[in-house]
Design a protein around this motif. Sequence first.
Motif, mmCIF file in Angstrom:
data_model
loop_
_atom_site.group_PDB
_atom_site.id
_atom_site.type_symbol
_atom_site.label_atom_id
_atom_site.label_comp_id
_atom_site.label_asym_id
_atom_site.label_seq_id
_atom_site.Cartn_x
_atom_site.Cartn_y
_atom_site.Cartn_z
ATOM 1 N N SER A 125 -70.047 51.990 75.172
ATOM 2 C CA SER A 125 -69.401 52.314 73.897
ATOM 3 C C SER A 125 -68.146 51.489 73.729
ATOM 4 O O SER A 125 -67.479 51.134 74.718
ATOM 5 C CB SER A 125 -69.041 53.801 73.921
ATOM 6 O OG SER A 125 -68.143 54.097 72.879
ATOM 7 N N ARG A 232 -63.384 51.450 61.195
ATOM 8 C CA ARG A 232 -64.442 51.421 62.202
ATOM 9 C C ARG A 232 -65.483 50.376 61.817
ATOM 10 O O ARG A 232 -65.503 49.873 60.690
ATOM 11 C CB ARG A 232 -65.155 52.794 62.270
ATOM 12 C CG ARG A 232 -64.303 53.935 62.784
ATOM 13 C CD ARG A 232 -64.003 53.800 64.265
ATOM 14 N NE ARG A 232 -63.231 54.923 64.765
ATOM 15 C CZ ARG A 232 -61.888 54.996 64.725
ATOM 16 N NH1 ARG A 232 -61.171 54.023 64.181
ATOM 17 N NH2 ARG A 232 -61.271 56.044 65.228
ATOM 18 N N ASP A 297 -57.649 59.870 67.755
ATOM 19 C CA ASP A 297 -58.298 58.809 66.976
ATOM 20 C C ASP A 297 -57.569 57.479 67.145
ATOM 21 O O ASP A 297 -56.333 57.422 67.190
ATOM 22 C CB ASP A 297 -58.332 59.167 65.481
ATOM 23 C CG ASP A 297 -59.628 59.841 65.084
ATOM 24 O OD1 ASP A 297 -60.624 59.722 65.833
ATOM 25 O OD2 ASP A 297 -59.648 60.498 64.024
HETATM 26 C C1 UD1 Z 1 -65.860 57.960 68.862
HETATM 27 C C2 UD1 Z 1 -65.910 56.795 69.808
HETATM 28 C C3 UD1 Z 1 -67.320 56.361 70.027
HETATM 29 C C4 UD1 Z 1 -68.174 57.533 70.428
HETATM 30 C C5 UD1 Z 1 -68.101 58.602 69.379
HETATM 31 C C6 UD1 Z 1 -68.908 59.786 69.847
HETATM 32 C C7 UD1 Z 1 -63.950 55.340 69.585
HETATM 33 C C8 UD1 Z 1 -63.354 54.193 68.891
HETATM 34 N N1 UD1 Z 1 -65.182 55.659 69.223
HETATM 35 O O1 UD1 Z 1 -66.172 57.442 67.615
HETATM 36 O O2 UD1 Z 1 -67.353 55.426 71.066
HETATM 37 O O3 UD1 Z 1 -69.494 57.133 70.629
HETATM 38 O O4 UD1 Z 1 -66.741 58.990 69.210
HETATM 39 O O5 UD1 Z 1 -68.679 60.921 69.099
HETATM 40 O O6 UD1 Z 1 -63.386 55.956 70.454
HETATM 41 N N2 UD1 Z 1 -63.604 61.216 60.432
HETATM 42 C C9 UD1 Z 1 -63.074 61.915 59.345
HETATM 43 N N3 UD1 Z 1 -63.592 63.128 59.052
HETATM 44 C C10 UD1 Z 1 -64.599 63.695 59.786
HETATM 45 C C11 UD1 Z 1 -65.124 62.973 60.890
HETATM 46 C C12 UD1 Z 1 -64.584 61.741 61.183
HETATM 47 O O7 UD1 Z 1 -62.186 61.436 58.664
HETATM 48 O O8 UD1 Z 1 -65.003 64.826 59.488
HETATM 49 C C13 UD1 Z 1 -63.053 59.884 60.742
HETATM 50 C C14 UD1 Z 1 -62.413 59.808 62.110
HETATM 51 O O9 UD1 Z 1 -61.060 60.177 62.041
HETATM 52 C C15 UD1 Z 1 -62.626 58.348 62.469
HETATM 53 C C16 UD1 Z 1 -63.931 57.971 61.748
HETATM 54 O O10 UD1 Z 1 -64.125 58.978 60.755
HETATM 55 O O11 UD1 Z 1 -61.587 57.587 61.957
HETATM 56 C C17 UD1 Z 1 -65.131 57.937 62.650
HETATM 57 O O12 UD1 Z 1 -65.158 59.142 63.419
HETATM 58 P P1 UD1 Z 1 -66.387 59.533 64.343
HETATM 59 O O13 UD1 Z 1 -67.656 59.436 63.586
HETATM 60 O O14 UD1 Z 1 -66.068 60.830 64.995
HETATM 61 O O15 UD1 Z 1 -66.454 58.388 65.432
HETATM 62 P P2 UD1 Z 1 -65.294 57.763 66.345
HETATM 63 O O16 UD1 Z 1 -64.257 58.753 66.631
HETATM 64 O O17 UD1 Z 1 -64.917 56.456 65.756
#
Ligand code: UD1
Length: 339
Positions: A125, A232, A297
């Motif tokens: 990852s 992302r 995050d």
């Molecule tokens: C993280 C890890 C990734 C892992 C994944 C597993 C990093 C960079 N990435 O992904 O390797 O496989 O977790 O779960 O560490 N968001 C919102 N609202 C929501 C959900 C998410 O705003 O309800 C935002 C988050 O703040 C983030 C983005 O969407 O900025 C992506 O979030 P998410 O899908 O959880 O993945 P990562 O945290 O990037």
Amino acid sequence: MKKILLTGGAGYIGAHTAVELIQKGFDVVLIDDFSKSDNSLLDGIEKITGKKINFVEGDCKDSTFLDQLFRKEKFDSVIHFAAYKSVNESVREPLMYYNNNLRSMTELLQVMGKYNVNEFIFSSSCTVYGQPDVIPVDETAPFKKAESPYGATKQMCERLLEDVAAANKNLKAISLRYFNPVGAHPSALIGELPIGVPNNLVPYVTQTAIGLREKLVIFGNNYQTPDGSCIRDFIHVVDLAQAHVKSIEKINEMPSNNEAFNLGTGEGVTVLSLVKKFIEVTNVNLNYEIGPRRTGDIEKVYANPTKAKDLLGWQTRLSLEESLRDAWRWEQKLANKPI
Ligand code: UD1
């Protein structure tokens, strides 16, 4: 054609990879312990490929199970998807994460050694980088301190693989560092099946759009990015799956016996622009609001995918629009709504 073991084959990325491998004519055996999945994607794999799949229920931490399986099947390669992947859960249950993710890795490598199976592909990852100093990040970037036990297990598994590959030159290992996998198979026969309330962005978006969740909260709008939300690299799961096929095809042509590859599009997308794109592509009304930042995050991360292009001959082909359309078709299919 190679015979390939897919651990975690009933999961989101495992199932999509199984489809791509079967369609290319590989002989595939799937195992899964159903601890974080069920058998519903298996039907979908059979429907898409028109082939009966070879599935065995079992746990990678179970050395007796693995021994029997490896004695019976003569595998050429292993793709190791089976792992726990929730960042939040790993913070609450670190021992469960270290135990599961590290033990399954050591048991597998041990049984591979015993049966002289030498090709190993590991689901890693982008979390291994933490917040990189240089973006787009390439594979030479140092690992920062992991943000979560989940992230630490990915770093440790890569280190473990490095050590095992150094000691055993017959082993050919590839770690694939996934950025943010999204979307579903365009047939809408397989896709992501989050357990309970999704943590990840796109399943939360589609579940809100279908009415399962009241509203989406965007975690933060004061980051140093064009619209203040995090950045992302969202990659279509079918593109991601195809990188595994390329890895299997090219594993004996690598410059060393342990290589890591970024799997991303190379494009950074803000969370807010993804949400707007979803509304535009699907024409659905999505209830969302800005909320506080989520602890842990990372502000921004996206891939430099050049190494995968050069050495695997792989690059993404599907757009964010296609990812979001496919994710939405899958959500509608789950809800039995016409698509
Ligand atoms: C993280 C890890 C990734 C892992 C994944 C597993 C990093 C960079 N990435 O992904 O390797 O496989 O977790 O779960 O560490 N968001 C919102 N609202 C929501 C959900 C998410 O705003 O309800 C935002 C988050 O703040 C983030 C983005 O969407 O900025 C992506 O979030 P998410 O899908 O959880 O993945 P990562 O945290 O990037």
